[in-house]
Design an enzyme around this catalytic site. Structure first.
Site, PDB file in Angstrom:
ATOM      1  N   ASP A  55      -6.629 156.088 -17.481  1.00 47.78           N
ATOM      2  CA  ASP A  55      -6.794 157.546 -17.335  1.00 47.78           C
ATOM      3  C   ASP A  55      -5.843 158.134 -16.309  1.00 47.78           C
ATOM      4  O   ASP A  55      -5.135 159.100 -16.576  1.00 47.78           O
ATOM      5  CB  ASP A  55      -8.225 157.889 -16.876  1.00 47.78           C
ATOM      6  CG  ASP A  55      -9.255 157.655 -17.969  1.00 47.78           C
ATOM      7  OD1 ASP A  55      -8.877 157.658 -19.147  1.00 47.78           O
ATOM      8  OD2 ASP A  55     -10.434 157.469 -17.619  1.00 47.78           O
ATOM      9  N   ARG A 136     -17.592 158.296  -3.291  1.00 44.44           N
ATOM     10  CA  ARG A 136     -16.920 159.533  -3.658  1.00 44.44           C
ATOM     11  C   ARG A 136     -16.711 160.512  -2.506  1.00 44.44           C
ATOM     12  O   ARG A 136     -15.621 161.073  -2.372  1.00 44.44           O
ATOM     13  CB  ARG A 136     -17.640 160.206  -4.847  1.00 44.44           C
ATOM     14  CG  ARG A 136     -17.566 159.376  -6.141  1.00 44.44           C
ATOM     15  CD  ARG A 136     -16.136 158.990  -6.485  1.00 44.44           C
ATOM     16  NE  ARG A 136     -16.024 158.171  -7.701  1.00 44.44           N
ATOM     17  CZ  ARG A 136     -15.913 156.857  -7.722  1.00 44.44           C
ATOM     18  NH1 ARG A 136     -15.927 156.157  -6.594  1.00 44.44           N
ATOM     19  NH2 ARG A 136     -15.792 156.195  -8.852  1.00 44.44           N
ATOM     20  N   ASP A 165     -19.458 161.946 -10.946  1.00 42.74           N
ATOM     21  CA  ASP A 165     -18.373 161.854  -9.969  1.00 42.74           C
ATOM     22  C   ASP A 165     -17.648 163.181  -9.774  1.00 42.74           C
ATOM     23  O   ASP A 165     -17.227 163.515  -8.682  1.00 42.74           O
ATOM     24  CB  ASP A 165     -17.380 160.763 -10.382  1.00 42.74           C
ATOM     25  CG  ASP A 165     -17.944 159.370 -10.122  1.00 42.74           C
ATOM     26  OD1 ASP A 165     -18.889 159.259  -9.320  1.00 42.74           O
ATOM     27  OD2 ASP A 165     -17.437 158.406 -10.724  1.00 42.74           O
ATOM     28  N   SER A 217     -16.300 151.313 -19.200  1.00 44.74           N
ATOM     29  CA  SER A 217     -15.774 152.054 -18.058  1.00 44.74           C
ATOM     30  C   SER A 217     -16.338 151.409 -16.792  1.00 44.74           C
ATOM     31  O   SER A 217     -17.556 151.315 -16.617  1.00 44.74           O
ATOM     32  CB  SER A 217     -16.208 153.521 -18.166  1.00 44.74           C
ATOM     33  OG  SER A 217     -16.091 154.141 -16.913  1.00 44.74           O
TER      34      SER A 217
HETATM   35  N1  ARG Z   1     -23.963 155.973 -12.804  1.00 40.98           N
HETATM   36  C1  ARG Z   1     -23.355 155.665 -11.541  1.00 40.98           C
HETATM   37  C2  ARG Z   1     -23.148 156.924 -10.746  1.00 40.98           C
HETATM   38  O1  ARG Z   1     -23.171 157.983 -11.261  1.00 40.98           O
HETATM   39  C3  ARG Z   1     -22.092 154.867 -11.695  1.00 40.98           C
HETATM   40  C4  ARG Z   1     -20.961 155.625 -12.260  1.00 40.98           C
HETATM   41  C5  ARG Z   1     -19.781 154.778 -12.460  1.00 40.98           C
HETATM   42  N2  ARG Z   1     -18.611 155.588 -12.423  1.00 40.98           N
HETATM   43  C6  ARG Z   1     -17.588 155.434 -13.221  1.00 40.98           C
HETATM   44  N3  ARG Z   1     -16.568 156.220 -13.020  1.00 40.98           N
HETATM   45  N4  ARG Z   1     -17.544 154.532 -14.186  1.00 40.98           N
HETATM   46  O2  ARG Z   1     -22.939 156.859  -9.574  1.00 40.98           O
END
Ligand code: ARG
Length: 444
Positions: A55, A136, A165, A217
């Protein structure tokens, strides 16, 4: 009266022209719905949060083409296992980055983000130790700093418009610097995975075998690893073995249990088996032991901030060990009232962190409480690691609210008067007994 109902996609046509689905011309740029979104006319230099994956690599090119902007990349080391940052920055340079920055933020992440989570026994939804959510706000803070240093007017990131995120990163950046603008290409470029791969091929963007090969992912750091998407989205299927790249399958783990002694000072883990360790190294070693013993696999249905439910497969060996030991020690040194109360604030803490509200003042208030609640969380907990389980099996603390001579089965009691107990029970059960008697009498 005749009402004409026209279906969207249908075209008014004059005779001779075959009706055709109306194809909306793709708008040059999507309308902006928030003050912090970049105005395409005014994007000159972009700080791109760059992981080296598909990405953000496609993005590196795409932003240069679409916005005619210069790109500085920022890559943050949070203890992702097996990354070669030289390779990542080499790739960014090859794709036209003006400058590439890599920051080793492991210490800061462990101290200022993971440690507060340990003190708050943080688990969102009962199972997710928040490693992504904790990372984050730190990444966003560093992005703001590096953007200022390098004269960037805009920050770009690879978050989708469906996830958490974006909330965490956009929200933190907009809070820290209202002047900075944001671009999230995935929210606007309407490319799926296959189109991205095609774009990469067309623009000679090298793709790691792994990122093209795996349907998942992935996000990881020293506090855990997550996999989402692909076959995981089929809730009726158990996880496939190829998801787990960190933790040994419990059925393949050694048949010999391992005992691990975790030492804490004021809620902070400070030693393993008596050896004093810095936090980063301690977390890495705990993860290593957990991985070997199949510890910390979580199959989690989660409520995202944006309303969706999602299934995540987590591998959290360090968190499984450290949180279990921490909780156990806290229970030992805290009073019944402290123990009963803390959980309500813990779930609030976890929610704020999950929801991207790291800078919300209430989180600071809760942290002050957590620090205070951890003042006497000093001592050692031994956990047994065995085929997927972590079990506290031994405890010691100078602050344990435990007096063996009082509690002991075999002792007559000393200061604890067994003879006084009936009076206590009579008063303690007064309301319950009264309620039963009155209701019995009224109902006849
Ligand atoms: N569900 C988790 C969260 O929202 C993990 C997310 C994983 N992030 C990703 N970019 N694959 O914190």
């Amino acid at each position: 009266m005749i009402r004409v109902v026209r279906r969207t996609g249908e075209l008014h046509c004059y005779s001779g022209v075959v009706p055709h689905f109306r194809v909306m011309p793709e708008p040059e740029f999507h309308p902006r719905t928030a003050s912090y979104q970049a105005d395409p006319e005014r994007v000159a230099r972009v700080l791109l949060l760059y992981s080296g994956g598909l990405d953000t690599s496609v993005m590196l090119k795409w932003i240069q083409d679409r916005y005619g902007a210069e790109i500085v990349t920022l890559t943050v080391d949070l203890g992702q296992p097996g990354e070669d940052w030289g390779v990542v920055t080499g790739k960014a340079e090859q794709l036209g980055a003006l400058e590439t920055v890599v920051l080793d933020a492991r210490e800061e992440f462990a101290r200022d983000y993971v440690l507060p989570a340990i003190k708050a026994n943080a688990l969102y939804g009962g199972g997710y130790p928040l490693f992504t959510a904790l990372a984050r706000p730190l990444i966003a803070k560093l992005a703001v700093e590096v953007a200022r240093e390098h004269g960037c007017d805009t920050i770009a990131h690879g978050c989708t418009g469906k996830g958490n995120d974006q909330v965490r990163i956009d929200g933190t950046i907009a809070t820290l610097d209202p002047e900075l603008k944001l671009i999230a290409p995935v929210r606007e470029w309407s490319m799926g995975r296959d189109e991205e791969i095609a774009y990469a091929r067309e623009h000679k963007i090298p793709i790691k075998g792994a990122s093209e090969g795996t349907p998942y992912s992935i996000d990881d750091n020293l506090w855990g690893r997550s996999s989402e998407g692909g076959p995981i989205e089929d809730l009726s299927e158990p996880p496939r073995d190829d998801v787990f790249q960190l933790v040994t399958r419990p059925e393949d783990a050694p048949d010999e249990p391992q005992l691990l002694r975790v030492g804490f000072e004021r809620g902070c883990p400070v030693s393993l088996d008596g050896e004093a360790l810095g936090l980063v190294e301690l977390l890495e070693r705990a993860a290593e032991a957990g991985r070997r013993h199949g510890v910390g696999i979580v199959d989690h249905i989660e409520d995202r901030i944006v309303g969706l439910k999602v299934r995540d497969l987590y591998e959290v060996p360090a968190a499984a060990i450290i949180l279990s030991a921490h909780r156990e020690l806290e229970k030992l040194v805290s009073t019944i009232h402290q123990n009963n109360f803390k959980g309500t604030l813990e779930s609030h803490w976890a929610y704020l962190t999950y929801a991207g509200l790291w800078l919300e003042p209430l989180r600071g208030d809760l942290d002050a409480f957590m620090d205070s609640a951890n003042e006497f969380v000093t001592g050692e907990i031994t956990v047994k690691l065995y085929r997927g389980s972590v079990t506290p099996v031994a405890r010691s603390s100078p602050y344990a609210l435990y007096d063996r001579s009082l509690a002991s089965f075999g002792e007559s009691g000393g200061n604890f008067s067994q003879a006084a107990s009936p009076g206590f029970i009579e008063l303690f059960t007064l309301q319950s007994r009264l309620a039963h008697r009155i209701r019995r009498d009224k109902d006849g």
